[in-house]
Motif scaffolding. Sequence first.
Motif, PDB file in Angstrom:
ATOM      1  N   ALA A  69      27.311  49.836  60.686  1.00 32.22           N
ATOM      2  CA  ALA A  69      27.533  50.759  61.260  1.00 32.22           C
ATOM      3  C   ALA A  69      27.476  52.612  60.421  1.00 32.22           C
ATOM      4  O   ALA A  69      26.385  52.972  60.990  1.00 32.22           O
ATOM      5  CB  ALA A  69      27.800  50.905  62.085  1.00 32.22           C
ATOM      6  N   PHE A  70      28.473  52.450  59.707  1.00 30.96           N
ATOM      7  CA  PHE A  70      28.351  53.448  58.700  1.00 30.96           C
ATOM      8  C   PHE A  70      28.089  53.674  57.900  1.00 30.96           C
ATOM      9  O   PHE A  70      28.759  54.424  57.167  1.00 30.96           O
ATOM     10  CB  PHE A  70      30.401  54.370  59.619  1.00 30.96           C
ATOM     11  N   SER A  71      27.986  52.352  57.242  1.00 27.55           N
ATOM     12  CA  SER A  71      27.396  52.172  55.838  1.00 27.55           C
ATOM     13  C   SER A  71      28.188  52.385  55.519  1.00 27.55           C
ATOM     14  O   SER A  71      28.034  52.658  53.661  1.00 27.55           O
ATOM     15  CB  SER A  71      25.851  53.776  55.920  1.00 27.55           C
ATOM     16  N   ILE A  72      29.287  52.346  55.035  1.00 27.50           N
ATOM     17  CA  ILE A  72      30.546  51.527  53.857  1.00 27.50           C
ATOM     18  C   ILE A  72      30.982  50.214  54.286  1.00 27.50           C
ATOM     19  O   ILE A  72      30.587  49.418  54.600  1.00 27.50           O
ATOM     20  CB  ILE A  72      32.159  52.429  54.716  1.00 27.50           C
ATOM     21  N   PRO A  73      30.820  50.248  52.830  1.00 27.16           N
ATOM     22  CA  PRO A  73      31.988  48.785  52.492  1.00 27.16           C
ATOM     23  C   PRO A  73      33.149  48.193  53.179  1.00 27.16           C
ATOM     24  O   PRO A  73      33.764  49.528  53.685  1.00 27.16           O
ATOM     25  CB  PRO A  73      31.653  48.342  51.209  1.00 27.16           C
ATOM     26  N   LEU A  74      33.128  47.490  54.060  1.00 33.56           N
ATOM     27  CA  LEU A  74      34.363  47.262  54.700  1.00 33.56           C
ATOM     28  C   LEU A  74      35.498  46.914  53.535  1.00 33.56           C
ATOM     29  O   LEU A  74      36.909  46.959  54.462  1.00 33.56           O
ATOM     30  CB  LEU A  74      34.179  45.566  55.125  1.00 33.56           C
ATOM     31  N   PRO A  75      35.222  46.002  52.648  1.00 34.62           N
ATOM     32  CA  PRO A  75      36.471  45.780  51.999  1.00 34.62           C
ATOM     33  C   PRO A  75      37.069  47.873  51.034  1.00 34.62           C
ATOM     34  O   PRO A  75      38.075  47.664  50.604  1.00 34.62           O
ATOM     35  CB  PRO A  75      36.159  45.799  50.716  1.00 34.62           C
ATOM     36  N   ALA A  76      35.877  48.402  51.291  1.00 31.17           N
ATOM     37  CA  ALA A  76      36.406  49.816  50.628  1.00 31.17           C
ATOM     38  C   ALA A  76      37.304  50.754  52.004  1.00 31.17           C
ATOM     39  O   ALA A  76      38.731  51.360  52.089  1.00 31.17           O
ATOM     40  CB  ALA A  76      35.584  50.978  51.222  1.00 31.17           C
ATOM     41  N   ALA A  77      37.330  49.473  53.370  1.00 32.60           N
ATOM     42  CA  ALA A  77      38.063  50.197  54.447  1.00 32.60           C
ATOM     43  C   ALA A  77      39.433  49.869  54.205  1.00 32.60           C
ATOM     44  O   ALA A  77      40.531  50.268  54.132  1.00 32.60           O
ATOM     45  CB  ALA A  77      37.769  49.920  56.175  1.00 32.60           C
ATOM     46  N   ALA A  78      38.978  48.265  54.128  1.00 26.52           N
ATOM     47  CA  ALA A  78      40.338  47.296  54.337  1.00 26.52           C
ATOM     48  C   ALA A  78      41.710  47.670  52.767  1.00 26.52           C
ATOM     49  O   ALA A  78      42.554  48.219  52.997  1.00 26.52           O
ATOM     50  CB  ALA A  78      39.978  45.991  54.037  1.00 26.52           C
ATOM     51  N   LEU A  79      41.253  48.243  51.399  1.00 29.93           N
ATOM     52  CA  LEU A  79      41.512  48.946  50.570  1.00 29.93           C
ATOM     53  C   LEU A  79      42.877  49.623  50.886  1.00 29.93           C
ATOM     54  O   LEU A  79      43.795  50.310  51.030  1.00 29.93           O
ATOM     55  CB  LEU A  79      41.035  48.537  49.369  1.00 29.93           C
ATOM     56  N   GLN A  80      41.511  51.026  52.049  1.00 30.95           N
ATOM     57  CA  GLN A  80      42.652  52.042  51.828  1.00 30.95           C
ATOM     58  C   GLN A  80      42.904  52.379  53.398  1.00 30.95           C
ATOM     59  O   GLN A  80      44.161  53.084  53.463  1.00 30.95           O
ATOM     60  CB  GLN A  80      41.235  53.208  51.972  1.00 30.95           C
ATOM     61  N   PHE A  81      43.104  51.563  54.402  1.00 30.52           N
ATOM     62  CA  PHE A  81      43.414  51.955  55.648  1.00 30.52           C
ATOM     63  C   PHE A  81      45.127  51.565  55.852  1.00 30.52           C
ATOM     64  O   PHE A  81      46.069  52.885  55.392  1.00 30.52           O
ATOM     65  CB  PHE A  81      43.000  50.418  56.582  1.00 30.52           C
ATOM     66  N   PRO A  82      45.955  51.099  54.809  1.00 33.75           N
ATOM     67  CA  PRO A  82      46.963  51.372  54.486  1.00 33.75           C
ATOM     68  C   PRO A  82      48.087  52.097  54.415  1.00 33.75           C
ATOM     69  O   PRO A  82      48.971  52.445  55.082  1.00 33.75           O
ATOM     70  CB  PRO A  82      47.678  49.600  53.589  1.00 33.75           C
ATOM     71  N   ILE A 111      48.452  46.799  47.061  1.00 32.05           N
ATOM     72  CA  ILE A 111      47.679  46.270  45.675  1.00 32.05           C
ATOM     73  C   ILE A 111      47.126  44.798  45.784  1.00 32.05           C
ATOM     74  O   ILE A 111      47.875  44.112  46.400  1.00 32.05           O
ATOM     75  CB  ILE A 111      49.266  45.524  44.607  1.00 32.05           C
ATOM     76  N   PRO A 112      45.820  44.785  45.684  1.00 35.62           N
ATOM     77  CA  PRO A 112      44.673  43.707  45.910  1.00 35.62           C
ATOM     78  C   PRO A 112      44.925  42.596  45.041  1.00 35.62           C
ATOM     79  O   PRO A 112      44.211  41.451  45.818  1.00 35.62           O
ATOM     80  CB  PRO A 112      43.582  44.634  46.008  1.00 35.62           C
ATOM     81  N   GLY A 113      45.006  42.758  43.742  1.00 35.47           N
ATOM     82  CA  GLY A 113      45.252  41.139  42.676  1.00 35.47           C
ATOM     83  C   GLY A 113      43.276  40.834  42.657  1.00 35.47           C
ATOM     84  O   GLY A 113      43.324  40.137  43.227  1.00 35.47           O
ATOM     85  N   PRO A 114      42.665  42.282  41.387  1.00 33.34           N
ATOM     86  CA  PRO A 114      41.848  41.176  41.220  1.00 33.34           C
ATOM     87  C   PRO A 114      41.940  40.244  40.633  1.00 33.34           C
ATOM     88  O   PRO A 114      42.482  39.923  39.465  1.00 33.34           O
ATOM     89  CB  PRO A 114      41.177  42.542  40.628  1.00 33.34           C
ATOM     90  N   ARG A 115      40.950  39.160  40.489  1.00 38.33           N
ATOM     91  CA  ARG A 115      41.281  38.179  40.268  1.00 38.33           C
ATOM     92  C   ARG A 115      40.061  37.968  38.645  1.00 38.33           C
ATOM     93  O   ARG A 115      40.054  37.217  37.787  1.00 38.33           O
ATOM     94  CB  ARG A 115      40.510  36.912  40.491  1.00 38.33           C
ATOM     95  N   SER A 116      39.278  39.766  38.257  1.00 40.94           N
ATOM     96  CA  SER A 116      38.380  39.428  36.167  1.00 40.94           C
ATOM     97  C   SER A 116      38.708  41.202  36.724  1.00 40.94           C
ATOM     98  O   SER A 116      38.219  41.887  37.664  1.00 40.94           O
ATOM     99  CB  SER A 116      37.100  39.024  37.071  1.00 40.94           C
ATOM    100  N   LYS A 117      37.936  41.199  35.632  1.00 45.34           N
ATOM    101  CA  LYS A 117      37.374  42.647  35.180  1.00 45.34           C
ATOM    102  C   LYS A 117      36.564  43.244  36.292  1.00 45.34           C
ATOM    103  O   LYS A 117      36.420  44.589  36.655  1.00 45.34           O
ATOM    104  CB  LYS A 117      36.894  42.674  33.442  1.00 45.34           C
ATOM    105  N   GLU A 118      35.791  42.217  36.505  1.00 44.72           N
ATOM    106  CA  GLU A 118      35.063  42.660  37.621  1.00 44.72           C
ATOM    107  C   GLU A 118      34.962  43.434  39.195  1.00 44.72           C
ATOM    108  O   GLU A 118      34.534  44.349  39.915  1.00 44.72           O
ATOM    109  CB  GLU A 118      33.109  41.906  37.919  1.00 44.72           C
ATOM    110  N   GLU A 119      35.939  42.331  39.679  1.00 39.71           N
ATOM    111  CA  GLU A 119      36.886  42.740  40.172  1.00 39.71           C
ATOM    112  C   GLU A 119      37.459  43.939  40.724  1.00 39.71           C
ATOM    113  O   GLU A 119      37.737  44.328  40.971  1.00 39.71           O
ATOM    114  CB  GLU A 119      37.088  41.676  41.302  1.00 39.71           C
ATOM    115  N   PHE A 120      37.887  43.753  39.144  1.00 37.86           N
ATOM    116  CA  PHE A 120      38.886  45.498  39.251  1.00 37.86           C
ATOM    117  C   PHE A 120      38.131  46.750  39.174  1.00 37.86           C
ATOM    118  O   PHE A 120      38.298  47.334  40.114  1.00 37.86           O
ATOM    119  CB  PHE A 120      39.742  44.951  37.958  1.00 37.86           C
ATOM    120  N   THR A 121      37.276  45.642  39.061  1.00 36.26           N
ATOM    121  CA  THR A 121      35.836  47.712  38.619  1.00 36.26           C
ATOM    122  C   THR A 121      35.240  47.981  39.894  1.00 36.26           C
ATOM    123  O   THR A 121      35.145  49.303  40.512  1.00 36.26           O
ATOM    124  CB  THR A 121      34.843  47.696  38.239  1.00 36.26           C
TER     125      THR A 121
END
Length: 284
Positions: A217-230, A240-250
């Motif tokens: 509804a706010f046109s934002i990615p939920l993962p962006a909010a999840a990452l910034q919320f804490p 520290i989100p723990g990416p599994r690949s270069k693509e996930e890190f980017t």
Amino acid sequence: MTYFDTAPWYGFGRSERVIGDMLRGTDYVLSDKVGRLLRPGAVENPMDFGMINPLPFNVVYDYSYDGVMRAFEDNLQRLGVDRIDILLAHDIGAFQHGDANDGHFRDLATGGYRAMDELRRSGSVSAIGLGVNENQVCMDALGIGDWDVFLLAGRCTLLEQTPLDALFPACAAAGTSIICGGPFNSGILVGRDMWNYAQAPADVVEKARALSAEADAFSIPLPAAALQFPLGHDIVSSVIPGPRSKEEFTQILDWFATPIPDAFWAALKAKGLIAETAPVPQSG
């Protein structure tokens, strides 16, 4: 980006070898963990532990004085570096050990903590703490020693804010900061079906869908909010989100830089999707 986290558990030593090769000779801040010793002998089915192509070792738990000292030296050897900055007692607690935790926590209280404190007082490490998944063991640990930081995974997220009422105030009073691990709750907040390292139950899936609908509804990615919320809470020093690949890190870097309007957090509180008392990041 200069802070990195590893542990003997991750890949049965493979993570430490990779991290050490990457960091050697650079300016870094590194956390590593004690409480598990690696013994020669490959486990039969490493995927039972979520390990892909691990080194040929198996794990023995040891939170005693000698076990912590041995683990610290072993960690340095696998890393191939001469410095670990933050030393964490890994996966102490009933979440990991069930009824056996009483004995493990006794070992930490009577010996392991003393070893960690000696390493801190000698300057061998700069800070000590826990790396865990539950609130209660952090509360228990505050009663046995002076801790600099708790790496707490999965408990301060968009899906759950259980540390707010008791643990975080107790940590603030003790001068203990929080590193927030698992901001995506094992993947449910990035569209996968995992929560707390297992299949997500129906009520968690339903709440994740409600959060996702609000983000849409706010046109934002939920993962962006999840990452910034804490990071809205003053006691949280890092996520520290723990990416599994270069693509996930980017992708994570993009999410971290995504602007989140204040109205989004207000809407989550108004609809009861996060605690009314939860601190939230401020736009700008």
